[in-house]
Enzyme design. Sequence first.
Site, PDB file in Angstrom:
ATOM      1  N   ARG A  63      10.941  -1.607  24.354  1.00  0.00           N
ATOM      2  CA  ARG A  63      11.872  -1.543  24.665  1.00  0.00           C
ATOM      3  C   ARG A  63      13.047  -2.072  24.053  1.00  0.00           C
ATOM      4  O   ARG A  63      13.700  -2.299  24.404  1.00  0.00           O
ATOM      5  CB  ARG A  63      11.598  -2.662  25.895  1.00  0.00           C
ATOM      6  CG  ARG A  63      12.579  -3.551  26.839  1.00  0.00           C
ATOM      7  CD  ARG A  63      11.858  -4.335  28.083  1.00  0.00           C
ATOM      8  NE  ARG A  63      13.150  -4.795  29.125  1.00  0.00           N
ATOM      9  CZ  ARG A  63      13.862  -5.906  28.873  1.00  0.00           C
ATOM     10  NH1 ARG A  63      13.216  -6.555  27.399  1.00  0.00           N
ATOM     11  NH2 ARG A  63      14.297  -5.593  29.956  1.00  0.00           N
ATOM     12  N   ASP A  68      18.319  -1.672  21.705  1.00  0.00           N
ATOM     13  CA  ASP A  68      19.579  -1.427  20.610  1.00  0.00           C
ATOM     14  C   ASP A  68      19.943  -0.200  20.460  1.00  0.00           C
ATOM     15  O   ASP A  68      21.640   0.054  20.641  1.00  0.00           O
ATOM     16  CB  ASP A  68      18.607  -1.949  19.068  1.00  0.00           C
ATOM     17  CG  ASP A  68      19.150  -1.634  17.867  1.00  0.00           C
ATOM     18  OD1 ASP A  68      20.133  -2.317  18.485  1.00  0.00           O
ATOM     19  OD2 ASP A  68      18.755  -1.339  17.405  1.00  0.00           O
ATOM     20  N   GLY A  73      24.307   1.989  20.038  1.00  0.00           N
ATOM     21  CA  GLY A  73      23.416   2.665  18.356  1.00  0.00           C
ATOM     22  C   GLY A  73      22.634   1.818  18.249  1.00  0.00           C
ATOM     23  O   GLY A  73      22.410   0.897  18.086  1.00  0.00           O
ATOM     24  N   SER A  77      21.543  -4.330  16.111  1.00  0.00           N
ATOM     25  CA  SER A  77      22.585  -5.479  15.907  1.00  0.00           C
ATOM     26  C   SER A  77      21.739  -6.278  17.281  1.00  0.00           C
ATOM     27  O   SER A  77      21.950  -7.433  17.452  1.00  0.00           O
ATOM     28  CB  SER A  77      23.864  -4.904  16.892  1.00  0.00           C
ATOM     29  OG  SER A  77      23.376  -3.710  17.962  1.00  0.00           O
ATOM     30  N   GLU A  89      23.593  -9.964  20.972  1.00  0.00           N
ATOM     31  CA  GLU A  89      23.179  -8.969  22.394  1.00  0.00           C
ATOM     32  C   GLU A  89      21.955  -9.652  23.261  1.00  0.00           C
ATOM     33  O   GLU A  89      21.281  -8.898  24.385  1.00  0.00           O
ATOM     34  CB  GLU A  89      23.306  -8.035  22.228  1.00  0.00           C
ATOM     35  CG  GLU A  89      24.186  -6.918  21.979  1.00  0.00           C
ATOM     36  CD  GLU A  89      23.643  -5.575  20.604  1.00  0.00           C
ATOM     37  OE1 GLU A  89      22.989  -4.804  21.381  1.00  0.00           O
ATOM     38  OE2 GLU A  89      25.261  -5.228  19.829  1.00  0.00           O
ATOM     39  N   PRO A 164      20.764   0.324  30.412  1.00  0.00           N
ATOM     40  CA  PRO A 164      20.290   0.772  32.390  1.00  0.00           C
ATOM     41  C   PRO A 164      19.904  -0.351  33.130  1.00  0.00           C
ATOM     42  O   PRO A 164      18.264  -1.039  32.706  1.00  0.00           O
ATOM     43  CB  PRO A 164      19.710   2.222  32.753  1.00  0.00           C
ATOM     44  CG  PRO A 164      19.523   2.589  31.291  1.00  0.00           C
ATOM     45  CD  PRO A 164      20.063   1.785  29.835  1.00  0.00           C
ATOM     46  N   HIS A 194       7.723   3.798  29.553  1.00  0.00           N
ATOM     47  CA  HIS A 194       6.673   2.580  31.131  1.00  0.00           C
ATOM     48  C   HIS A 194       5.283   2.820  31.897  1.00  0.00           C
ATOM     49  O   HIS A 194       4.716   2.819  32.227  1.00  0.00           O
ATOM     50  CB  HIS A 194       7.144   2.720  31.822  1.00  0.00           C
ATOM     51  CG  HIS A 194       9.333   1.975  32.286  1.00  0.00           C
ATOM     52  ND1 HIS A 194       9.828   2.455  33.230  1.00  0.00           N
ATOM     53  CD2 HIS A 194       9.465   1.020  31.230  1.00  0.00           C
ATOM     54  CE1 HIS A 194      10.998   1.021  32.882  1.00  0.00           C
ATOM     55  NE2 HIS A 194      10.863   1.148  31.385  1.00  0.00           N
ATOM     56  N   THR A 195       4.323   3.806  30.846  1.00  0.00           N
ATOM     57  CA  THR A 195       3.450   3.601  30.905  1.00  0.00           C
ATOM     58  C   THR A 195       2.574   2.924  30.604  1.00  0.00           C
ATOM     59  O   THR A 195       1.139   2.031  30.216  1.00  0.00           O
ATOM     60  CB  THR A 195       2.158   4.933  29.939  1.00  0.00           C
ATOM     61  OG1 THR A 195       1.472   5.418  30.492  1.00  0.00           O
ATOM     62  CG2 THR A 195       2.688   5.155  28.444  1.00  0.00           C
ATOM     63  N   ASP A 247       2.430   0.574  34.361  1.00  0.00           N
ATOM     64  CA  ASP A 247       1.239   1.544  35.219  1.00  0.00           C
ATOM     65  C   ASP A 247      -0.034   1.068  35.803  1.00  0.00           C
ATOM     66  O   ASP A 247      -0.886  -0.106  34.680  1.00  0.00           O
ATOM     67  CB  ASP A 247       1.012   2.400  33.589  1.00  0.00           C
ATOM     68  CG  ASP A 247       0.025   3.522  34.249  1.00  0.00           C
ATOM     69  OD1 ASP A 247      -0.527   3.049  35.298  1.00  0.00           O
ATOM     70  OD2 ASP A 247      -0.457   3.885  32.741  1.00  0.00           O
ATOM     71  N   THR A 250      -3.052   2.180  33.526  1.00  0.00           N
ATOM     72  CA  THR A 250      -3.811   2.666  32.399  1.00  0.00           C
ATOM     73  C   THR A 250      -2.439   1.048  31.541  1.00  0.00           C
ATOM     74  O   THR A 250      -2.124   2.144  30.544  1.00  0.00           O
ATOM     75  CB  THR A 250      -4.036   3.473  31.671  1.00  0.00           C
ATOM     76  OG1 THR A 250      -2.975   4.234  31.574  1.00  0.00           O
ATOM     77  CG2 THR A 250      -5.438   3.865  32.164  1.00  0.00           C
TER      78      THR A 250
END
Length: 327
Positions: A63, A68, A73, A77, A89, A164, A194-195, A247, A250
């Site tokens: 994540r 980042d 980019g 940062s 940030e 997002p 997101h598994t 998840d 698992t």
Amino acid sequence: MNYSSIKLSNLSLFCLLLLGTLVSCQLDYKFYDSTCPNLTKIVQAGVWSAIANETRMAASLLRLHFHDCISNGCEGSILLDDSSKFTSEKNAFPNKNSARGFEVIDAIKANLEKACPSTVSCADILTLAVRDAVYLTGGPYWFVPLGRRDSLTANESAANANIPSPFEPLENITAKFTAKGLDLKDVVVLSGAHTIGFAQCFTFKNRLFNFDGSGEADPTLDETLLASLRSVCPNKDDSDTNLAPLDQATSSVFDNFFYKNLVNNSGLLQSDQILMSDNRTASLVVYYSKFPYWFNRDFATSMVKLGYVGVLTGQNGEIRKNCRVTN
């Protein structure tokens, strides 16, 4: 033509065809071979130790890298603390009290400074660490082009605008990807991260109790999962920071169960389950739910592609001695 030449030719072609003018094709798979030959061993050892101590750290590093890259980019940062010149940030809404893994990167950087001082960028360390985190939890292995340099500043507003949100519609999420040279397929493939990992209750609680202001649960959410989630995230403010696995099956293994969950209406985040609402994305979800090999292959490809977003190379940026502060 030898194998190395073919690989470099393919890299150049990849840059030109996929990322156009957004990419400086100065990254190289062998960038540190002579200046820091033990780089990959040091990074992998640091990641292995962190995951052995806390399995969840693999998802946190993944994540961190995405936040980042998609923000301003892949230039490290997000690793910077506040300074007199800029606001970190880490204070942006998508990162505040949730972005994790900074101490893992710090520890790896400290070991690299002993082995090869002022040589390896924090941006490259994070990019390599994520590859190892995925691989060590059962996911694919891919070769990482290197040579990124670190940014001289952070951009909190860019992080707020570009990362997002779990509450956004699919078209907004897709627009944030395409603005960085990614595409709709990358949206589906990279969502597969997101598994592994967990999410705080506030990121999905509206689906449990007040979906779209209806006062009811999201009708697409599997009833068994709904009951389970309501026990973890009761309808009280003090449960907002409780954690639920992304998840349920698992949560610590990198596999294709994320897509199986979406097919069964068991996606945790609304921004994930919404992939089933569009025929183009839904067809990819179904495909990856059936064919884990192709998910692994495409995930590796999309991660390499993500790793080119907004990179600094050559004389741009710097090689930080401490990932939290500029030199």
